[in-house]
Write an enzyme that holds these catalytic residues in place. Structure first.
Site, PDB file in Angstrom:
ATOM      1  N   GLU A 183      -9.594 -10.688  -7.709  1.00 24.25           N
ATOM      2  CA  GLU A 183      -8.658  -9.577  -7.525  1.00 24.25           C
ATOM      3  C   GLU A 183      -7.472  -9.685  -8.488  1.00 24.25           C
ATOM      4  O   GLU A 183      -7.032  -8.680  -9.065  1.00 24.25           O
ATOM      5  CB  GLU A 183      -8.192  -9.540  -6.058  1.00 24.25           C
ATOM      6  CG  GLU A 183      -9.334  -9.181  -5.109  1.00 24.25           C
ATOM      7  CD  GLU A 183      -8.985  -9.305  -3.633  1.00 24.25           C
ATOM      8  OE1 GLU A 183      -7.847  -9.703  -3.297  1.00 24.25           O
ATOM      9  OE2 GLU A 183      -9.861  -8.990  -2.802  1.00 24.25           O
ATOM     10  N   ASN A 224      -2.025   0.382   6.740  1.00 26.20           N
ATOM     11  CA  ASN A 224      -1.470  -0.862   7.292  1.00 26.20           C
ATOM     12  C   ASN A 224      -0.648  -1.668   6.289  1.00 26.20           C
ATOM     13  O   ASN A 224      -0.538  -2.880   6.403  1.00 26.20           O
ATOM     14  CB  ASN A 224      -2.584  -1.693   7.936  1.00 26.20           C
ATOM     15  CG  ASN A 224      -3.664  -2.092   6.955  1.00 26.20           C
ATOM     16  OD1 ASN A 224      -3.559  -1.796   5.776  1.00 26.20           O
ATOM     17  ND2 ASN A 224      -4.681  -2.774   7.440  1.00 26.20           N
ATOM     18  N   LYS A 282       0.822  -1.218   0.000  1.00 28.79           N
ATOM     19  CA  LYS A 282       0.000   0.000   0.000  1.00 28.79           C
ATOM     20  C   LYS A 282       0.864   1.282   0.000  1.00 28.79           C
ATOM     21  O   LYS A 282       2.070   1.226   0.283  1.00 28.79           O
ATOM     22  CB  LYS A 282      -0.939  -0.031   1.216  1.00 28.79           C
ATOM     23  CG  LYS A 282      -1.961  -1.189   1.162  1.00 28.79           C
ATOM     24  CD  LYS A 282      -2.943  -1.117   2.350  1.00 28.79           C
ATOM     25  CE  LYS A 282      -3.980  -2.233   2.296  1.00 28.79           C
ATOM     26  NZ  LYS A 282      -4.960  -2.137   3.415  1.00 28.79           N
ATOM     27  N   TYR A 331     -12.472  -2.235  -3.481  1.00 28.13           N
ATOM     28  CA  TYR A 331     -12.973  -2.290  -2.103  1.00 28.13           C
ATOM     29  C   TYR A 331     -14.498  -2.152  -2.029  1.00 28.13           C
ATOM     30  O   TYR A 331     -15.032  -1.777  -0.981  1.00 28.13           O
ATOM     31  CB  TYR A 331     -12.292  -1.221  -1.254  1.00 28.13           C
ATOM     32  CG  TYR A 331     -10.932  -1.642  -0.718  1.00 28.13           C
ATOM     33  CD1 TYR A 331     -10.785  -2.769   0.101  1.00 28.13           C
ATOM     34  CD2 TYR A 331      -9.786  -0.908  -0.995  1.00 28.13           C
ATOM     35  CE1 TYR A 331      -9.550  -3.146   0.603  1.00 28.13           C
ATOM     36  CE2 TYR A 331      -8.540  -1.281  -0.489  1.00 28.13           C
ATOM     37  CZ  TYR A 331      -8.434  -2.402   0.313  1.00 28.13           C
ATOM     38  OH  TYR A 331      -7.206  -2.779   0.825  1.00 28.13           O
ATOM     39  N   HIS A 381      -2.244  -5.453   1.633  1.00 29.07           N
ATOM     40  CA  HIS A 381      -3.534  -6.133   1.463  1.00 29.07           C
ATOM     41  C   HIS A 381      -3.254  -7.564   1.035  1.00 29.07           C
ATOM     42  O   HIS A 381      -2.333  -7.815   0.259  1.00 29.07           O
ATOM     43  CB  HIS A 381      -4.380  -5.470   0.362  1.00 29.07           C
ATOM     44  CG  HIS A 381      -5.454  -6.380  -0.171  1.00 29.07           C
ATOM     45  ND1 HIS A 381      -6.659  -6.545   0.458  1.00 29.07           N
ATOM     46  CD2 HIS A 381      -5.468  -7.239  -1.231  1.00 29.07           C
ATOM     47  CE1 HIS A 381      -7.379  -7.442  -0.208  1.00 29.07           C
ATOM     48  NE2 HIS A 381      -6.674  -7.881  -1.243  1.00 29.07           N
TER      49      HIS A 381
HETATM   50  P1  RTP Z   1      -7.158  -5.871   3.459  1.00 19.68           P
HETATM   51  O1  RTP Z   1      -8.512  -6.141   2.851  1.00 19.68           O
HETATM   52  O2  RTP Z   1      -6.577  -4.531   3.046  1.00 19.68           O
HETATM   53  O3  RTP Z   1      -6.201  -7.008   3.211  1.00 19.68           O
HETATM   54  O4  RTP Z   1      -7.280  -5.790   5.045  1.00 19.68           O
HETATM   55  P2  RTP Z   1      -8.105  -6.713   6.033  1.00 19.68           P
HETATM   56  O5  RTP Z   1      -8.778  -7.828   5.263  1.00 19.68           O
HETATM   57  O6  RTP Z   1      -7.191  -7.077   7.141  1.00 19.68           O
HETATM   58  O7  RTP Z   1      -9.186  -5.693   6.566  1.00 19.68           O
HETATM   59  P3  RTP Z   1     -10.617  -5.299   5.989  1.00 19.68           P
HETATM   60  O8  RTP Z   1     -11.598  -5.441   7.085  1.00 19.68           O
HETATM   61  O9  RTP Z   1     -10.870  -6.022   4.699  1.00 19.68           O
HETATM   62  O10 RTP Z   1     -10.440  -3.749   5.709  1.00 19.68           O
HETATM   63  C1  RTP Z   1      -9.871  -3.289   4.502  1.00 19.68           C
HETATM   64  C2  RTP Z   1      -8.939  -2.146   4.792  1.00 19.68           C
HETATM   65  O11 RTP Z   1      -9.697  -1.012   5.212  1.00 19.68           O
HETATM   66  C3  RTP Z   1      -8.913  -0.236   6.116  1.00 19.68           C
HETATM   67  N1  RTP Z   1      -9.619  -0.117   7.378  1.00 19.68           N
HETATM   68  N2  RTP Z   1      -9.696   1.006   8.033  1.00 19.68           N
HETATM   69  N3  RTP Z   1     -10.286   2.991   9.931  1.00 19.68           N
HETATM   70  C4  RTP Z   1     -10.698   1.763  10.147  1.00 19.68           C
HETATM   71  O12 RTP Z   1     -11.319   1.438  11.139  1.00 19.68           O
HETATM   72  C5  RTP Z   1     -10.400   0.746   9.132  1.00 19.68           C
HETATM   73  N4  RTP Z   1     -10.760  -0.508   9.167  1.00 19.68           N
HETATM   74  C6  RTP Z   1     -10.265  -1.075   8.037  1.00 19.68           C
HETATM   75  C7  RTP Z   1      -7.586  -0.955   6.297  1.00 19.68           C
HETATM   76  O13 RTP Z   1      -6.652  -0.411   5.367  1.00 19.68           O
HETATM   77  C8  RTP Z   1      -7.950  -2.370   5.930  1.00 19.68           C
HETATM   78  O14 RTP Z   1      -6.791  -3.093   5.549  1.00 19.68           O
HETATM   79 MG    MG Z   2      -9.952  -7.492   3.542  1.00 16.35          MG
END
Ligand code: RTP
Ligand code: MG
Length: 140
Positions: free
Chosen positions: A128, A114, A11, A51, A117
């Protein structure tokens, strides 16, 4: 164990800090092979499509703005149980909860910024990968 592919994004918070190589080293040490990779600037529509599952979430606008704020490195990773394995290597979404040695524990700045992804299922990995790579760009 089944050899499988997953989709990864390094990212903008990580490319900005010149961490592509450091993150790739963690990926490769974990036994995953980078079989496709390119550095791109996503446009708003691409980020919104990518997303779309989160479009009702309060952080959606912020997430899209972040993902188009600088270059990303999109990748296809291959290995045994690659989807689950890469999720382990990435660590928890929130770096404060991520395990020692994971990419997010090592490098993430916050729950939003973070660093990486990874696909959350084999079906999503296929979708994807197809969004960013033609078949002949992936060399296993
Ligand atoms: P990713 O899809 O990026 O691999 O991350 P993940 O599965 O661990 O998390 P996900 O729930 O799918 O959330 C996607 C991305 O959204 C951002 N996020 N921001 N501000 C917040 O509370 C929040 N929560 C999620 C993060 O960049 C997350 O990786
Ligand atoms: Mg995710």
């Amino acid at each position: 164990m089944a050899t499988e592919r997953t989709f990864s994004i390094i990212k903008p918070d990580a490319t900005e800090r010149n961490l592509t190589g450091a993150i790739n080293a963690v990926i490769e040490k974990a036994g995953l092979r980078i079989v496709a990779q390119k550095r791109v600037l996503m446009n708003r529509r691409e980020a919104e499509t990518f997303y779309a599952v989160h479009k009702e979430r309060p952080f959606f606008g912020e997430l899209v703005d972040f993902m188009i704020s600088g270059p990303v490195v999109v990748q296809v990773l291959e290995g045994d149980n690659a989807v689950v394995r890469y999720r382990e290597v990435m660590g928890a979404t929130n770096p404060e909860s991520a395990a020692e040695g994971t990419i997010r524990k090592l490098y993430a700045k916050s729950i939003g910024e973070n660093s990486v992804h990874g696909s959350d299922s084999q079906d999503n990995a296929k979708i994807e990968i197809a969004q960013f790579f033609a078949g002949n760009e992936i060399v296993g």
